[in-house]
Structure formats: C-alpha cells, structure tokens
Motif scaffolding. Sequence first.
Motif, PDB file in Angstrom:
ATOM      1  N   TRP A 192      11.394  -6.486   0.482  1.00 45.64           N
ATOM      2  CA  TRP A 192      10.529  -5.387   0.776  1.00 45.64           C
ATOM      3  C   TRP A 192       9.230  -5.794   1.235  1.00 45.64           C
ATOM      4  O   TRP A 192       8.617  -5.050   2.165  1.00 45.64           O
ATOM      5  N   THR A 193       8.858  -6.859   0.700  1.00 48.18           N
ATOM      6  CA  THR A 193       7.601  -7.505   1.514  1.00 48.18           C
ATOM      7  C   THR A 193       7.832  -7.806   3.160  1.00 48.18           C
ATOM      8  O   THR A 193       7.042  -7.581   3.990  1.00 48.18           O
ATOM      9  N   ASP A 194       9.027  -8.314   3.312  1.00 47.83           N
ATOM     10  CA  ASP A 194       9.132  -8.463   4.833  1.00 47.83           C
ATOM     11  C   ASP A 194       9.198  -7.105   5.703  1.00 47.83           C
ATOM     12  O   ASP A 194       8.955  -7.055   6.572  1.00 47.83           O
ATOM     13  N   VAL A 195       9.951  -6.203   4.864  1.00 47.03           N
ATOM     14  CA  VAL A 195       9.942  -4.504   5.680  1.00 47.03           C
ATOM     15  C   VAL A 195       8.456  -4.267   5.863  1.00 47.03           C
ATOM     16  O   VAL A 195       8.301  -3.880   6.980  1.00 47.03           O
ATOM     17  N   ILE A 196       7.818  -4.614   4.993  1.00 45.96           N
ATOM     18  CA  ILE A 196       6.329  -4.123   5.293  1.00 45.96           C
ATOM     19  C   ILE A 196       5.674  -4.778   6.280  1.00 45.96           C
ATOM     20  O   ILE A 196       4.968  -4.175   7.066  1.00 45.96           O
ATOM     21  N   SER A 197       5.957  -6.173   6.125  1.00 43.54           N
ATOM     22  CA  SER A 197       5.494  -6.833   7.317  1.00 43.54           C
ATOM     23  C   SER A 197       5.883  -6.517   8.734  1.00 43.54           C
ATOM     24  O   SER A 197       5.109  -6.520   9.581  1.00 43.54           O
ATOM     25  N   GLU A 198       7.149  -6.505   8.644  1.00 40.18           N
ATOM     26  CA  GLU A 198       7.749  -5.765  10.017  1.00 40.18           C
ATOM     27  C   GLU A 198       7.266  -4.487  10.420  1.00 40.18           C
ATOM     28  O   GLU A 198       6.872  -4.373  11.639  1.00 40.18           O
ATOM     29  N   LEU A 199       7.097  -3.639   9.476  1.00 36.85           N
ATOM     30  CA  LEU A 199       6.654  -2.108  10.019  1.00 36.85           C
ATOM     31  C   LEU A 199       4.990  -2.328  10.434  1.00 36.85           C
ATOM     32  O   LEU A 199       4.774  -1.851  11.471  1.00 36.85           O
ATOM     33  N   GLU A 200       4.372  -3.214   9.552  1.00 34.89           N
ATOM     34  CA  GLU A 200       2.913  -3.167  10.208  1.00 34.89           C
ATOM     35  C   GLU A 200       2.714  -3.930  11.371  1.00 34.89           C
ATOM     36  O   GLU A 200       1.848  -3.526  12.229  1.00 34.89           O
ATOM     37  N   ALA A 201       3.657  -4.991  11.729  1.00 37.05           N
ATOM     38  CA  ALA A 201       3.634  -5.830  12.935  1.00 37.05           C
ATOM     39  C   ALA A 201       4.123  -4.887  14.337  1.00 37.05           C
ATOM     40  O   ALA A 201       3.493  -5.207  15.477  1.00 37.05           O
ATOM     41  N   ARG A 202       4.978  -3.911  13.705  1.00 33.47           N
ATOM     42  CA  ARG A 202       5.225  -2.951  15.002  1.00 33.47           C
ATOM     43  C   ARG A 202       4.587  -1.677  14.861  1.00 33.47           C
ATOM     44  O   ARG A 202       4.774  -0.812  15.684  1.00 33.47           O
ATOM     45  N   GLY A 203       3.333  -1.579  14.261  1.00 30.18           N
ATOM     46  CA  GLY A 203       2.436  -0.513  13.967  1.00 30.18           C
ATOM     47  C   GLY A 203       2.767   0.842  13.392  1.00 30.18           C
ATOM     48  O   GLY A 203       2.126   1.897  13.754  1.00 30.18           O
ATOM     49  N   CYS A 204       3.554   0.393  12.301  1.00 31.59           N
ATOM     50  CA  CYS A 204       4.140   1.737  11.776  1.00 31.59           C
ATOM     51  C   CYS A 204       3.353   1.716  10.447  1.00 31.59           C
ATOM     52  O   CYS A 204       3.280   0.670   9.624  1.00 31.59           O
ATOM     53  N   SER A 205       2.988   2.935   9.925  1.00 28.67           N
ATOM     54  CA  SER A 205       2.520   3.024   8.512  1.00 28.67           C
ATOM     55  C   SER A 205       3.713   3.167   7.513  1.00 28.67           C
ATOM     56  O   SER A 205       4.668   3.793   8.066  1.00 28.67           O
ATOM     57  N   TRP A 206       3.423   2.980   6.161  1.00 29.62           N
ATOM     58  CA  TRP A 206       4.489   2.930   5.431  1.00 29.62           C
ATOM     59  C   TRP A 206       4.072   3.438   3.829  1.00 29.62           C
ATOM     60  O   TRP A 206       2.966   3.404   3.628  1.00 29.62           O
ATOM     61  N   GLN A 207       4.795   3.843   3.141  1.00 26.79           N
ATOM     62  CA  GLN A 207       4.425   4.238   1.776  1.00 26.79           C
ATOM     63  C   GLN A 207       5.430   4.144   0.717  1.00 26.79           C
ATOM     64  O   GLN A 207       6.902   4.278   1.111  1.00 26.79           O
ATOM     65  N   LEU A 208       5.391   3.467  -0.390  1.00 28.98           N
ATOM     66  CA  LEU A 208       6.362   3.493  -1.305  1.00 28.98           C
ATOM     67  C   LEU A 208       6.597   4.758  -2.172  1.00 28.98           C
ATOM     68  O   LEU A 208       5.734   5.654  -2.085  1.00 28.98           O
ATOM     69  N   PHE A 209       8.160   5.107  -2.567  1.00 25.73           N
ATOM     70  CA  PHE A 209       8.328   6.316  -3.413  1.00 25.73           C
ATOM     71  C   PHE A 209       9.284   5.975  -4.249  1.00 25.73           C
ATOM     72  O   PHE A 209      10.115   5.035  -3.860  1.00 25.73           O
ATOM     73  N   THR A 210       9.801   6.772  -5.104  1.00 25.29           N
ATOM     74  CA  THR A 210      10.852   6.674  -6.059  1.00 25.29           C
ATOM     75  C   THR A 210      11.566   7.741  -6.254  1.00 25.29           C
ATOM     76  O   THR A 210      10.945   8.908  -5.978  1.00 25.29           O
ATOM     77  N   ASN A 211      12.614   7.778  -6.719  1.00 26.05           N
ATOM     78  CA  ASN A 211      13.386   9.086  -7.461  1.00 26.05           C
ATOM     79  C   ASN A 211      12.936   9.630  -8.499  1.00 26.05           C
ATOM     80  O   ASN A 211      13.524  10.511  -9.409  1.00 26.05           O
ATOM     81  N   GLY A 212      12.060   8.953  -9.514  1.00 24.71           N
ATOM     82  CA  GLY A 212      11.578   9.271 -10.596  1.00 24.71           C
ATOM     83  C   GLY A 212      11.966   8.323 -11.534  1.00 24.71           C
ATOM     84  O   GLY A 212      11.230   8.614 -12.920  1.00 24.71           O
ATOM     85  N   ASP A 213      12.801   7.609 -11.650  1.00 25.21           N
ATOM     86  CA  ASP A 213      13.242   6.694 -12.718  1.00 25.21           C
ATOM     87  C   ASP A 213      12.007   5.886 -13.083  1.00 25.21           C
ATOM     88  O   ASP A 213      11.401   5.083 -12.458  1.00 25.21           O
ATOM     89  N   ARG A 214      11.842   5.722 -14.504  1.00 24.80           N
ATOM     90  CA  ARG A 214      10.820   5.064 -14.965  1.00 24.80           C
ATOM     91  C   ARG A 214      10.745   3.519 -14.637  1.00 24.80           C
ATOM     92  O   ARG A 214       9.624   2.986 -14.045  1.00 24.80           O
ATOM     93  N   PHE A 215      11.876   3.184 -14.499  1.00 24.80           N
ATOM     94  CA  PHE A 215      11.906   1.480 -14.138  1.00 24.80           C
ATOM     95  C   PHE A 215      11.735   1.216 -12.779  1.00 24.80           C
ATOM     96  O   PHE A 215      11.408   0.414 -12.212  1.00 24.80           O
ATOM     97  N   ASP A 216      12.160   2.322 -11.913  1.00 19.96           N
ATOM     98  CA  ASP A 216      12.120   2.409 -10.392  1.00 19.96           C
ATOM     99  C   ASP A 216      10.425   2.540 -10.175  1.00 19.96           C
ATOM    100  O   ASP A 216       9.959   1.653  -9.357  1.00 19.96           O
ATOM    101  N   GLU A 217       9.746   3.259 -11.016  1.00 17.28           N
ATOM    102  CA  GLU A 217       8.348   3.346 -10.706  1.00 17.28           C
ATOM    103  C   GLU A 217       7.611   1.995 -11.117  1.00 17.28           C
ATOM    104  O   GLU A 217       6.689   1.553 -10.697  1.00 17.28           O
TER     105      GLU A 217
END
Length: 604
Positions: A192-217
């Motif tokens: 996930w940190t690599d995904v974020i770094s790649e998106l930022e390097a390509r000028g893309c904004s990002w945001q985390l979300f979940t389906n609501g499970d407590r442990f996902d959160e």
Amino acid sequence: MKILLVQTANKNLGDSVLADNNAWLIRQILGDEAEIFRYSIVTEDLDQIKYVDAVIFAGGILKITNEKFFRYIPDIIEEAEKYHIPVFLSAIGVENCDPDSELTQRLKAAVNLPCVKGISIRDDIQTFLNTLLTREDLRVKPVKDPAVWSSRCYEIRRDRHAKTIGLGITRHKLFADYGHPEVTKEMQITFWTDVISELEARGCSWQLFTNGDRFDELFAEELLTIVGHGSKLPCPVDSRALVENISTYRGVIAGRMHSNIIAYALGIPSIGFIWNQKLRFWSEKIRHPERFMEVADIDGRKAVDLLQRALKNWNRVPGYRMCHPVKSELAWFLNTLQPQPLTKPEKIDYAEKLLAPALGGIQYRYKNTNCMEAFTQTLQHGYKWFCLRMRMTSDGHVVCVQAWDKATLEALEKPTAHPAPLSYDEFMHSVYYQRFAAMDLDQFMTALAAARQEAHIILSVGKPDTSTFLSMLEQIRTSIQAHGLQESDFYMRIDVLEQLELYNTLSYTMKPLYFLTNPKKNSADKKEFLRAQIQGAKEAGIDTIGMMPETLSRDCLSILKEENMQYYIDAYTSVGKVIKAIRGGAWLTGSRYYTVDYLDKLTN
C-alpha cells in the motif's frame, strides 16, 4: 406477501449491499405486495420462518470453512421444510467442498429438500452441480452478483469529475484466513505504501476507505499513520454510505470483492486481488481477468499500472445481459408463490409490550450504544418503552453508557487492559464503532422533550457505591426539571437491594423498579436466593421485578406468582422468545433488534 430475506448482517457492509439489492429487486417484481423482513443469518432465530410466505437467501456461501454457513443454511432450510415454506437461494456463492465431509453432506441434504424451489449461483456452479445437486427437478441457474444493480438500487451515479483514486483497505489477516499466510502484514504495508508513492509520483490524489469492518478500519488507520499524510474517509454508517463513498472516486484499488463490484456497478474501473476463488470468478464474468492480481504477485507499481490502463477505457454501467439474470430468477420464484394460510393466535399490541434496551439496536448489528441514533430509530419504529443505561464519568458527570467494561470500551476504541470510567471530555469526544456519537444525559433529555411522542423511560444506573448513587439521582432530577419534564413520568431501575431501601427514604418521585441479579450460586441455593431478593423488593414497596432472560427460571416465575409481582425481561434476540415471554405474562419484554413495527407486520 411476506418474504423473509436471509442476509449476512455484519460490519462488512458489502454483505448488506447484497441484501439491499435483492430487497430492491423483490420490490421491483412484487410492488406494494412485498413485505420484506430482514433476517440476520447469524441470529439463528428460526421462529420467524413459520410466519412468512417464502424464504430468500440474499447472501451466504455454500461452503464448509469460515463463517459457519454450513450450519446456518441447513438450519433455516430444514425449518422451512417443517412448515412447507418455499425457499429460494438467490445468487448464492459456492466454494469447494470436500464431498466426503459430514458438513458437506448436511449442506447437500438441505439444498435438495422439497421446499427448495430454485437456486441461482453467482460463482462456481460446476462445484454445485458435481458435489451438491441430487434433485433432477431443482432449477439451478448461473447469475451475476446482485450488487451489479447498485447504481439503480441506491440511485447513485459516479462523479464524472472525480480525480481521486480510492484505496480499499482490508484487515491484514484476511489473506492468511483464506489460505495465504505468506502474505504478511509487513508485505501489505509495503504494497500500500508503494501504491501511494506511485500514485503521487504520477500526480494522482488518493484516499483510503473501507467497507466498514472494524478491523479493516484499524488497519487503514495504522497505514495512514505510517504514511504520515493523506486522508481516509470516515467509516461508512450503512450500505448506502459505502456506495456513496465509492461513487466519489475516479478509480479504485481494493481488497474486498464488493468494493470492486460496487465500483463496476457505478462504471468505475477497479483493481482487485484474488485471495479467494470468488474473485477469480468475478474477474472472468466481467471479462477483465487482467484487473485482478494473484496475491503472490501483488506489487504497488504493477497495481497502479493496471489501474491506469483500465482508466483509459471507462466502464459503462452494467447492462441488461449482466444485470437481468439475477432479477429474472427471482421473478420466476416469486411468481410461483401463494400466500400461506395461517391460523393466528390473539393479536399482540407490541407497542405496549416491547422494551428497547439501551435505547435499541441499530441495523441488526449494533447494540448497547445508548446513543441518539438508536433512540431516534426506535421511536420511528413504534417503540414507547425504553431503557437508558447511565454511568458516572471519572470526573463526576452522568453520561449515557452501558458500562465501563471491556466491551463498551472496545466499541469506543479505548484501551481495555484495565477497564475504568472515562472522563467527561474523553467520553463525549468518543464514537461507537466509528459511527455513533456518544451522548450525555442532557442531550437525551433534550431529544426526549422534543420528541412529542409517547415514551416511557426506565433509567438504569447500575451498581454504584452509595455516594455515587445519590449524586447520580440528583443529576438526573436536575436534568429532568431543566427540560420541563415530569419526574413522576420516569422509572428508576435499581440493582442493589440496600439502595432500593435508601431510595424509599428520599423525596424522588420516579417509580422504582428492582432488577434481580442472576444468582451465581450452586443449584441448591438459587431458589432461596431468588426468594430473599424478591421478598426484599416487595417489602420495599416494589411490585415489578426486572431480570435478564437467564434469570427467568421456573423457580423464579413460581416465586413471583406467589408474591403477586409482575416482571419484565431485559432483552431477547429471538422472535419466538419475545412472543413466548409476552404470552407468558411479562409486563415488558426487551428486544435488541426486532422492532415494534417489524414484529407487528410479521406476526399479527
């Protein structure tokens, strides 16, 4: 026509999306004839089945690992068979089953019972045909996942101007739980940190979300801390909120299957991972297997490359061929139904008999929140009787909370190693399950005064020491008077016999009720313990005893009858037990999830 819709009601809201889409399709087919009753599969509340015209499974998987579907599904079908209630399994999942396993044999016997009229299968139909099917006359059809209807069901469209990429985070143990222990937490953090770094390097904004499970959160919050910047959407409060969240993204990279299916339904390209064969089947059905990565090959740069390729060819909202089969199979089943002729016993006035403990449950998932949302919903669903739990904060304020115990602190995401009262400020800035705001006594009294509906409130303060008990009583009186309410309209639940005797020497006009503690003694002593408690309450002028369901023994009922005292039950999770208690003479009966209007429509 009464339809019992069997759903998986948990904190992963993808399962609720399934149920919502099935319910919406049923209403499209039956119109105003449809009365849909949501049955949470994990409650094992089989008493509801005899009251309905049909049972439809809107979720669940025919499998013998994880989540106990191998027990829940046969139990429901076998109960329906007893009452000749027709059953349909809508877009059910199927996973590999050991044909020689006793669990598989029970599943096999159940799905081939005569009451099962048809089955539509969203994945691995071949396993069903080869391993589970024995009836030649059973209608079995392949369909897509019902969540493909989500855009229409919720009337939500994607934001065509969206720029942000949504990253759907799952609990880090998900992969190990489904046979991939090699995918460690550290590997997922790196991904996930690599995904974020790649998106930022390509000028893309990002945001985390979940389906609501407590442990996902929890894992999403941890990731955000590790990254040190960025944002995460608030935990979705319900399935609609989840769909709305995903609709705000340009593209999605997500672990949960239904994050990917919702994105597809909205016309948003997504990249997923094959941690379970159901995701492989889904990738093939949408003819984009290249968008789903094998877990052994997950790589941040690769995921972003795949997404960028997908974004060059925007998805359309799924069309007729993708959506129609799941609806047509439901229609086939529903059009064969005839309402069940039922011999009904005397009608129950649930509004006068049903109590909302801790102000009521929310969405068949959450209990004991004592929060504003619970009170608002239960008022809307016909309740007149409520129990509000209160405790004192560490700095002396009365707040609406179940107890300062491990379960409550976990729901508030507070340290639980040594459970203790929170301060007022700490509690009031807390949120249950990242969804429901904490509430103090004055906030509740404000809502009660504004409700303009008949509401009887039982106030419960637990078992504080005498000094705290007196302080709480005075704060309660002050709040009642400050909001223009009448003290005599309230009931005061008291859990300690000595405090009941003390209360009678004071000037309060709230009607006292005594709550009977379940005797934790050997069986020889229990009856005498109960008798002493009940007689002590009677001598203190009490005519009504409250108790938990496990306290209501034959001995207890016998003593109450001898002493000519009425009783109420704090909470049941079964429709059958609620009805049995009411017909057995209970003054009030608590129900954690089933509301006044639900029970009235189901059983009367």
